[in-house]
Write a protein that holds these residues in place. Sequence first.
Motif, PDB file in Angstrom:
ATOM      1  N   GLY A 154      86.190  52.914  41.408  1.00  0.00           N
ATOM      2  CA  GLY A 154      84.838  53.582  41.663  1.00  0.00           C
ATOM      3  C   GLY A 154      83.739  53.489  42.722  1.00  0.00           C
ATOM      4  N   GLU A 155      84.397  53.002  43.351  1.00  0.00           N
ATOM      5  CA  GLU A 155      83.850  52.653  44.097  1.00  0.00           C
ATOM      6  C   GLU A 155      84.666  53.123  46.180  1.00  0.00           C
ATOM      7  N   ASN A 156      83.411  53.777  47.321  1.00  0.00           N
ATOM      8  CA  ASN A 156      84.519  54.348  48.138  1.00  0.00           C
ATOM      9  C   ASN A 156      84.813  52.811  48.950  1.00  0.00           C
ATOM     10  N   VAL A 157      86.082  53.267  49.703  1.00  0.00           N
ATOM     11  CA  VAL A 157      87.003  51.547  50.347  1.00  0.00           C
ATOM     12  C   VAL A 157      85.210  51.491  52.025  1.00  0.00           C
ATOM     13  N   SER A 158      84.393  52.439  52.667  1.00  0.00           N
ATOM     14  CA  SER A 158      83.868  52.282  53.387  1.00  0.00           C
ATOM     15  C   SER A 158      82.531  51.242  52.803  1.00  0.00           C
ATOM     16  N   ASP A 159      82.811  51.908  51.323  1.00  0.00           N
ATOM     17  CA  ASP A 159      81.499  51.329  50.498  1.00  0.00           C
ATOM     18  C   ASP A 159      81.599  49.403  50.307  1.00  0.00           C
ATOM     19  N   TYR A 160      82.530  49.534  49.933  1.00  0.00           N
ATOM     20  CA  TYR A 160      83.444  48.033  49.857  1.00  0.00           C
ATOM     21  C   TYR A 160      83.291  47.678  50.565  1.00  0.00           C
ATOM     22  N   VAL A 161      83.251  47.273  52.231  1.00  0.00           N
ATOM     23  CA  VAL A 161      83.606  46.962  53.210  1.00  0.00           C
ATOM     24  C   VAL A 161      81.996  46.844  53.537  1.00  0.00           C
ATOM     25  N   LEU A 162      80.917  47.571  53.328  1.00  0.00           N
ATOM     26  CA  LEU A 162      79.675  47.220  53.441  1.00  0.00           C
ATOM     27  C   LEU A 162      79.527  46.734  52.460  1.00  0.00           C
ATOM     28  N   ARG A 163      79.485  46.420  51.279  1.00  0.00           N
ATOM     29  CA  ARG A 163      78.414  45.444  50.642  1.00  0.00           C
ATOM     30  C   ARG A 163      79.345  44.317  50.535  1.00  0.00           C
ATOM     31  N   LEU A 164      80.825  44.109  50.993  1.00  0.00           N
ATOM     32  CA  LEU A 164      81.588  42.571  51.674  1.00  0.00           C
ATOM     33  C   LEU A 164      80.736  41.564  53.004  1.00  0.00           C
ATOM     34  N   LYS A 165      80.426  42.954  54.023  1.00  0.00           N
ATOM     35  CA  LYS A 165      79.534  42.500  54.487  1.00  0.00           C
ATOM     36  C   LYS A 165      78.548  42.189  54.768  1.00  0.00           C
ATOM     37  N   MET A 166      77.927  43.051  54.296  1.00  0.00           N
ATOM     38  CA  MET A 166      76.373  42.515  53.855  1.00  0.00           C
ATOM     39  C   MET A 166      75.858  41.667  53.036  1.00  0.00           C
ATOM     40  N   GLU A 167      76.866  41.319  51.719  1.00  0.00           N
ATOM     41  CA  GLU A 167      77.102  39.405  51.423  1.00  0.00           C
ATOM     42  C   GLU A 167      76.843  38.721  52.302  1.00  0.00           C
ATOM     43  N   LEU A 168      78.036  38.815  52.944  1.00  0.00           N
ATOM     44  CA  LEU A 168      78.609  37.627  53.819  1.00  0.00           C
ATOM     45  C   LEU A 168      77.390  37.570  54.460  1.00  0.00           C
ATOM     46  N   ALA A 169      76.643  39.026  55.846  1.00  0.00           N
ATOM     47  CA  ALA A 169      75.206  37.910  56.205  1.00  0.00           C
ATOM     48  C   ALA A 169      74.299  38.105  55.673  1.00  0.00           C
ATOM     49  N   ALA A 170      74.153  37.908  54.102  1.00  0.00           N
ATOM     50  CA  ALA A 170      72.566  37.340  54.211  1.00  0.00           C
ATOM     51  C   ALA A 170      73.172  35.683  53.190  1.00  0.00           C
ATOM     52  N   SER A 171      74.493  35.710  52.995  1.00  0.00           N
ATOM     53  CA  SER A 171      74.639  34.295  52.876  1.00  0.00           C
ATOM     54  C   SER A 171      74.916  33.501  54.503  1.00  0.00           C
ATOM     55  N   MET A 172      74.989  33.997  55.777  1.00  0.00           N
ATOM     56  CA  MET A 172      75.118  33.961  56.689  1.00  0.00           C
ATOM     57  C   MET A 172      73.321  33.162  57.359  1.00  0.00           C
ATOM     58  N   PRO A 231      95.286  57.819  55.057  1.00  0.00           N
ATOM     59  CA  PRO A 231      94.458  57.549  54.545  1.00  0.00           C
ATOM     60  C   PRO A 231      93.465  57.682  53.873  1.00  0.00           C
ATOM     61  N   VAL A 232      93.743  59.474  53.449  1.00  0.00           N
ATOM     62  CA  VAL A 232      93.670  59.883  52.809  1.00  0.00           C
ATOM     63  C   VAL A 232      93.612  59.657  51.508  1.00  0.00           C
ATOM     64  N   HIS A 233      94.568  58.468  50.604  1.00  0.00           N
ATOM     65  CA  HIS A 233      95.328  58.293  49.726  1.00  0.00           C
ATOM     66  C   HIS A 233      94.888  57.181  49.662  1.00  0.00           C
ATOM     67  N   VAL A 234      94.856  56.214  50.194  1.00  0.00           N
ATOM     68  CA  VAL A 234      94.012  55.272  50.221  1.00  0.00           C
ATOM     69  C   VAL A 234      92.736  55.214  49.740  1.00  0.00           C
ATOM     70  N   SER A 235      91.817  55.965  50.502  1.00  0.00           N
ATOM     71  CA  SER A 235      90.349  56.157  50.345  1.00  0.00           C
ATOM     72  C   SER A 235      90.931  56.662  48.636  1.00  0.00           C
ATOM     73  N   ARG A 236      91.950  57.668  48.095  1.00  0.00           N
ATOM     74  CA  ARG A 236      91.411  58.151  46.921  1.00  0.00           C
ATOM     75  C   ARG A 236      91.405  57.142  45.907  1.00  0.00           C
ATOM     76  N   ILE A 237      92.730  56.636  45.874  1.00  0.00           N
ATOM     77  CA  ILE A 237      93.173  56.318  44.858  1.00  0.00           C
ATOM     78  C   ILE A 237      92.532  54.373  44.966  1.00  0.00           C
ATOM     79  N   PHE A 238      92.131  54.178  45.878  1.00  0.00           N
ATOM     80  CA  PHE A 238      90.740  53.120  46.099  1.00  0.00           C
ATOM     81  C   PHE A 238      89.713  53.290  44.882  1.00  0.00           C
ATOM     82  N   LYS A 239      89.405  54.781  44.614  1.00  0.00           N
ATOM     83  CA  LYS A 239      88.108  55.824  44.550  1.00  0.00           C
ATOM     84  C   LYS A 239      88.475  55.834  42.704  1.00  0.00           C
ATOM     85  N   LEU A 240      89.796  56.057  42.974  1.00  0.00           N
ATOM     86  CA  LEU A 240      90.117  56.538  41.496  1.00  0.00           C
ATOM     87  C   LEU A 240      90.252  54.838  40.367  1.00  0.00           C
ATOM     88  N   ALA A 241      90.439  54.070  41.140  1.00  0.00           N
ATOM     89  CA  ALA A 241      90.549  53.193  40.568  1.00  0.00           C
ATOM     90  C   ALA A 241      89.366  51.869  40.374  1.00  0.00           C
TER      91      ALA A 241
END
Length: 573
Positions: A506-524, A494-504
């Motif tokens: 600039g966003e945390n995995v949790s922030d990316y998930v939250l953004r997608l969920k909130m965008e989907l929520a707004a459309s719904m 998990p640590v490697h997943v988190s770091r490699i995503f942030k490195l590539a």
Amino acid sequence: MEEQLAFRLLLVDDEASVVDSLADTLPWEQIGIGAVFKAYSGVEALEILNTNTIDILITDIRMPGISGLELLQQVRRSWKRIKCILLSGHAEFAYAQQAITHETYDYLLKPISDEHILAKVSGAVQALKKELDEKSFHQRVARAFQENLPKLQGELLNELLEGRKYSAERLPEKLESLKIPVALGQRFALMLVRLEGKLSEMDFYSLSLMEYAVSNMVEELFEDRFRLWTCKTIHGYLVGVVTAIPERAGGPLIAEKQEEEEEESLSGLSGDGKALDEELQLKASQLQLSVNHYLSGDVSVLVSQWGLFPHDVRQRYEDLLLALRRQVGSQSGLFIHVACDIARQLPVHSLQRLYEPPMLIHLMESGSWEMAEQKLSGIWSELNQGWPDSPEHLMEVFFSIYASFSSFAHKNGRELAEMIGSGLSDMSGLLPSRSITALKSWIDEAFRLLRQSMENDTRNDREITVGKIRSYIEKNLVTDVTLQAIADHLFMHPVHVSRIFKLATGENVSDYVLRLKMELAASMLANPSLKSYEIALQLGYQNPNYFNKVFKKYYSLTPQEFRQKLEGGKEMK
């Protein structure tokens, strides 16, 4: 040290109101808590534990999915130093028993007052501070260091024998920290001991015992007149740096003067210097007799001429190895005093920088490209200064570097030709080794392409991994998109997943998930037939109130206010 400590607390409960209330209302900083993390399930707690350093964990026992006790079991397996406090509204003794079994720091029953929970966490903070007490920590480190001191001393000597260079500032620090009584510029001799006959034919364990016994004999024989710093070399020999102990009868000041005079006399081996050299040879021959008498075995002993530390260490060792090959060979029980620089008198010299540590292949394997480039520069400088017109030396350098490049390519699952091109990898004409200019050109270009190829591979692999992470998140957005689930899917930590995503990205995995969920929520929310709580459940939020909080924090509007704004915009159109 205590002033610098700021511990991290993780609160875990499926009741979001409990977690939020404890996290946001209590004065944690007053008891030494610098950061408070919130998790609303055991799965979320594990995600936080995998990506953050946590010192204290407070968890509810009864939770859907992973229970508090199951979470505690995993914490005890992977994070042993975390202080765990169980929080529950159930007072059954069985829970307390299980909590004690899993080494829980404390056990609290709901409802609990703010003062009580602060007192318990404060106690955990104090316990952690005690464990991290500076004096205790240094004592543990010092004890471990002392236990490994002989090994560390031997490793340093091996590095010097192989030709490793240390700066004039760095080496004295290492010598002092490793308690090695040798100073820069001090005169020394090298002694090599080769175990022979039945001693060399023993199994590993028995041979190790014999080597230990021989080392003890050396210490006992030499301790009254010489200091020794010994190791077992990569060639399998026992080698020691021998320095003279100055006479102490005249007191410290006289002893220092005697040491200076002694070192001066050693340069010409006259007077006391000759006597000291003869004494060293006598001790070495006595060692042979002792091994034969007490261990019923044979050893050959070679002693070098005196030199200056550390400048002459590598050269003296080469002299001993050369004498061993030429004058001892397969014979046993011989004593040789190497009284001159044999290697330097040979008509042809070997290259040093090519083989001294760190090796080129090791630098490339560790990704130390700048140091590898410096290594190549040093190899070329030595060749250019000493053997620019020697075909054999040119070919030696070419084949050695070519072998390193090829090995590196193969270890990365590639052909060398794929990485540097077929022209540079073609050995049929051996064009690079025909002149030093051609060799330098080949080294520079091949190295540049090899490095570039690896950096491209790293970048491509990272992009592919990030693409897989995004794809998994998008497909499982409303089910399980925890960091642990993503890591399990990709067979990564998990640590490697988190770091490699942030490195590539600039966003945390949790922030990316939250953004997608909130965008989907707004459309719904644009669909008036969907209730706010229905949208929350479809997005994986079991607690609609928590969904409302998250949505408002993201958009600065509640779901209802956001929907009204959307409807107002439609009416204006």
